[in-house]
Enzyme design. Sequence first.
Site, PDB file in Angstrom:
ATOM      1  N   GLY A 127       0.826  -1.205   0.000  1.00 19.48           N
ATOM      2  CA  GLY A 127       0.000   0.000   0.000  1.00 19.48           C
ATOM      3  C   GLY A 127       0.860   1.255   0.000  1.00 19.48           C
ATOM      4  N   ASP A 128       0.195   2.396  -0.101  1.00 15.98           N
ATOM      5  CA  ASP A 128       0.867   3.702  -0.067  1.00 15.98           C
ATOM      6  C   ASP A 128       1.875   3.872  -1.196  1.00 15.98           C
ATOM      7  OD1 ASP A 128      -0.514   4.104   2.359  1.00 15.98           O
ATOM      8  OD2 ASP A 128       1.060   3.048   3.435  1.00 15.98           O
ATOM      9  N   GLU A 129       1.595   3.284  -2.344  1.00 12.01           N
ATOM     10  CA  GLU A 129       2.518   3.398  -3.482  1.00 12.01           C
ATOM     11  C   GLU A 129       2.318   4.693  -4.263  1.00 12.01           C
ATOM     12  OE1 GLU A 129       0.331   0.912  -3.187  1.00 12.01           O
ATOM     13  OE2 GLU A 129       1.394  -0.973  -2.932  1.00 12.01           O
ATOM     14  N   LYS A 153      -1.012   5.522  -5.396  1.00 11.64           N
ATOM     15  CA  LYS A 153      -2.115   5.229  -6.324  1.00 11.64           C
ATOM     16  C   LYS A 153      -3.055   6.427  -6.454  1.00 11.64           C
ATOM     17  CE  LYS A 153      -3.451   1.727  -3.831  1.00 11.64           C
ATOM     18  NZ  LYS A 153      -2.349   1.640  -2.845  1.00 11.64           N
ATOM     19  N   GLY A 154      -3.186   7.198  -5.343  1.00 15.67           N
ATOM     20  CA  GLY A 154      -4.114   8.333  -5.332  1.00 15.67           C
ATOM     21  C   GLY A 154      -3.781   9.318  -6.437  1.00 15.67           C
ATOM     22  N   GLY A 183      -6.145   5.415   2.233  1.00 14.69           N
ATOM     23  CA  GLY A 183      -6.024   6.865   2.311  1.00 14.69           C
ATOM     24  C   GLY A 183      -5.363   7.329   1.044  1.00 14.69           C
ATOM     25  N   HIS A 184      -6.143   7.902   0.167  1.00 14.25           N
ATOM     26  CA  HIS A 184      -5.589   8.377  -1.092  1.00 14.25           C
ATOM     27  C   HIS A 184      -5.392   9.891  -1.005  1.00 14.25           C
ATOM     28  CE1 HIS A 184      -6.869   4.728  -3.738  1.00 14.25           C
ATOM     29  NE2 HIS A 184      -6.079   4.415  -2.732  1.00 14.25           N
ATOM     30  N   GLN A 190      -5.060  -0.417  -0.843  1.00 12.61           N
ATOM     31  CA  GLN A 190      -3.989  -1.218  -0.214  1.00 12.61           C
ATOM     32  C   GLN A 190      -3.020  -1.695  -1.308  1.00 12.61           C
ATOM     33  OE1 GLN A 190      -7.444  -2.196   1.062  1.00 12.61           O
ATOM     34  NE2 GLN A 190      -7.039  -0.410   2.277  1.00 12.61           N
ATOM     35  N   THR A 244      -4.540  -7.213   4.946  1.00 11.09           N
ATOM     36  CA  THR A 244      -5.887  -6.699   5.161  1.00 11.09           C
ATOM     37  C   THR A 244      -6.848  -7.837   4.832  1.00 11.09           C
ATOM     38  OG1 THR A 244      -7.369  -4.837   4.778  1.00 11.09           O
ATOM     39  CG2 THR A 244      -6.171  -5.664   2.840  1.00 11.09           C
ATOM     40  N   THR A 247      -3.858   7.556   6.649  1.00 10.66           N
ATOM     41  CA  THR A 247      -5.068   7.266   7.421  1.00 10.66           C
ATOM     42  C   THR A 247      -4.817   7.392   8.916  1.00 10.66           C
ATOM     43  OG1 THR A 247      -5.898   5.839   5.684  1.00 10.66           O
ATOM     44  CG2 THR A 247      -6.827   5.481   7.864  1.00 10.66           C
ATOM     45  N   GLY A 294      -1.579   8.294  10.340  1.00  7.15           N
ATOM     46  CA  GLY A 294      -0.468   9.180  10.700  1.00  7.15           C
ATOM     47  C   GLY A 294       0.750   8.432  11.232  1.00  7.15           C
ATOM     48  N   THR A 338       7.650  12.049 -10.442  1.00  6.40           N
ATOM     49  CA  THR A 338       8.894  12.709 -10.046  1.00  6.40           C
ATOM     50  C   THR A 338       8.707  13.750  -8.948  1.00  6.40           C
ATOM     51  OG1 THR A 338       8.551  14.346 -11.770  1.00  6.40           O
ATOM     52  CG2 THR A 338       9.857  12.401 -12.364  1.00  6.40           C
ATOM     53  N   GLY A 339       7.511  13.762  -8.333  1.00  6.29           N
ATOM     54  CA  GLY A 339       7.249  14.728  -7.263  1.00  6.29           C
ATOM     55  C   GLY A 339       5.797  14.629  -6.846  1.00  6.29           C
TER      56      GLY A 339
HETATM   57  P1  IMP Z   1      -6.712  -3.313   8.235  1.00  7.50           P
HETATM   58  O1  IMP Z   1      -6.901  -3.217   6.760  1.00  7.50           O
HETATM   59  O2  IMP Z   1      -7.097  -2.073   8.981  1.00  7.50           O
HETATM   60  O3  IMP Z   1      -7.341  -4.552   8.807  1.00  7.50           O
HETATM   61  O4  IMP Z   1      -5.131  -3.473   8.523  1.00  7.50           O
HETATM   62  C1  IMP Z   1      -4.401  -4.632   8.140  1.00  7.50           C
HETATM   63  C2  IMP Z   1      -3.009  -4.230   7.663  1.00  7.50           C
HETATM   64  O5  IMP Z   1      -3.107  -3.537   6.438  1.00  7.50           O
HETATM   65  C3  IMP Z   1      -2.250  -3.316   8.615  1.00  7.50           C
HETATM   66  O6  IMP Z   1      -0.867  -3.617   8.518  1.00  7.50           O
HETATM   67  C4  IMP Z   1      -2.491  -1.929   8.032  1.00  7.50           C
HETATM   68  O7  IMP Z   1      -1.478  -1.026   8.387  1.00  7.50           O
HETATM   69  C5  IMP Z   1      -2.464  -2.264   6.557  1.00  7.50           C
HETATM   70  N1  IMP Z   1      -3.226  -1.325   5.724  1.00  7.50           N
HETATM   71  C6  IMP Z   1      -4.572  -1.267   5.557  1.00  7.50           C
HETATM   72  N2  IMP Z   1      -4.889  -0.301   4.690  1.00  7.50           N
HETATM   73  C7  IMP Z   1      -3.744   0.241   4.276  1.00  7.50           C
HETATM   74  C8  IMP Z   1      -3.435   1.268   3.320  1.00  7.50           C
HETATM   75  O8  IMP Z   1      -4.297   1.856   2.659  1.00  7.50           O
HETATM   76  N3  IMP Z   1      -2.103   1.553   3.165  1.00  7.50           N
HETATM   77  C9  IMP Z   1      -1.131   0.880   3.841  1.00  7.50           C
HETATM   78  N4  IMP Z   1      -1.377  -0.087   4.717  1.00  7.50           N
HETATM   79  C10 IMP Z   1      -2.678  -0.407   4.934  1.00  7.50           C
END
Ligand code: IMP
Length: 442
Positions: free
Chosen positions: A12-14, A16-17, A40-41, A223, A238, A299, A301, A413-414
């Site tokens: 996640g957090d690559e 994508k948003g 969290g996008h 994710q 997840t 999401t 912090g 690139t930013g």
């Molecule tokens: P859950 O989805 O809240 O059940 O969390 C399960 C795992 O997925 C935990 O390690 C979270 O930190 C991770 N996770 C869930 N949603 C995201 C996301 O959007 N970005 C990064 N990690 C996520």
Amino acid sequence: MANIAVIGMQWGDEGKGKITDLLAASFDMVARYQGGHNAGHTVHVDDRKLILHLIPSGILHPGVLCLIGCGVVVSPDAMLREMAELRGLEVKIGDNLAVSRKAHLILPYHTGLETAGEESLGDRKIGTTSRGIGPAYRDKTGRTGVRMGDLRHPGLLEEKIRHNVEQTNSILGLTGKTRFDTGKILADCLSFAERIDGHIRDVSLLIDRKLREGASILFEGAQGTLLDVDHGTYPYVTSSSAVAGGIGPGLGVGPDKIDGVLGIIKAYTTRVGEGPFPTELHDEGGAYLREHGGEYGATTGRPRRCGWFDAVAGAYACRVNGVRRIVLTKADVLDGLEEIKVCTGYRWKGERLDGFPAESWILEDVEPEYVTLPGWKKPVRGARDESDLPAEFRDYCRFLEDRIGAQVAVVSTGVDRREIVLIEAALEGLLDVERLRARIFG
Ligand code: IMP
């Protein structure tokens, strides 16, 4: 116009948003198919920063129909909060937003169950986002879930909530004032129903009709592959199918509707929550990436764990998603580094492993093998097109392509939406590059 999927290839957090936001205006529909408000996008529009958790970022573009499929779990509170926030920014929300009548609700007792579950695991806790995601999916597969469509049937709704509340109170041993209250949850659901009713639709049918009229659709993954419930680092995952294969059940569309899968992958790796992470840097290298990359959860912090690019995981993510083209994000974060490492293999108990292991306890214990590549002498940041990219960075891209088996089609690139390089040859047949370029750069 091809229908494409945007899929995260790491934990996640690559980024994508940003990519879905850039692409959204070129599509008639944008659809979420799994996850919930654990995502969290972050989207930057002019100097405004907006974090969308549940509603597809396509909502910012007039004329784009945004869909929340049955594979998504919907928190009424999160949905209303986001709708209010968007309206506050003068974003129109009307028939441009539809949510599946089959989508399951996240209700207060899910969060209660999650907190207790995490506590009971002690050191083996998952490190979830505490949004009630896991328990909501558990009710879904346990066949006791409450669906959006149930909101239209107060009698049935009450029966289901009462059953689940009684079960939860009993499992958690809640008594007196600490008990979850059926009446309160029911009243909140009915109030939500009133405000949301116009948006509850048969999303599968809606998509089918639009596609038949010649419309196009962008599938927005949340994710990432390594957090997928089956293909991720189980149990540190997840609870939904984040891979491209989740699109079918998550929206009610056939696989023939997916023309291409664009994998989103960072030029390094991050993870939040617990679980194995072979290339994690526990030294100042990790801190450098965290600070330069602003690696704090959108999401929750929480500071993200950071490390080098993992080509073993990258090749695996290409395989399980059918990715042949990638968007390499946050390349600018590596600007200025003398040397950059890429993990090209794992050793476990002295043996070289053949690919990405299924067991988290093995992954926890592997020794990554690295190849060290030279950093680039001029920054990637500021590059406008392919020819501006530094030679060493292009070599870095060729190296990654060779190791993971997919082409770099876009380089971010930013943070700004204009900080992007489109590699025309790699995007051919997937996206209308001229149209996209005109939309981004005007
Ligand atoms: P859950 O989805 O809240 O059940 O969390 C399960 C795992 O997925 C935990 O390690 C979270 O930190 C991770 N996770 C869930 N949603 C995201 C996301 O959007 N970005 C990064 N990690 C996520």
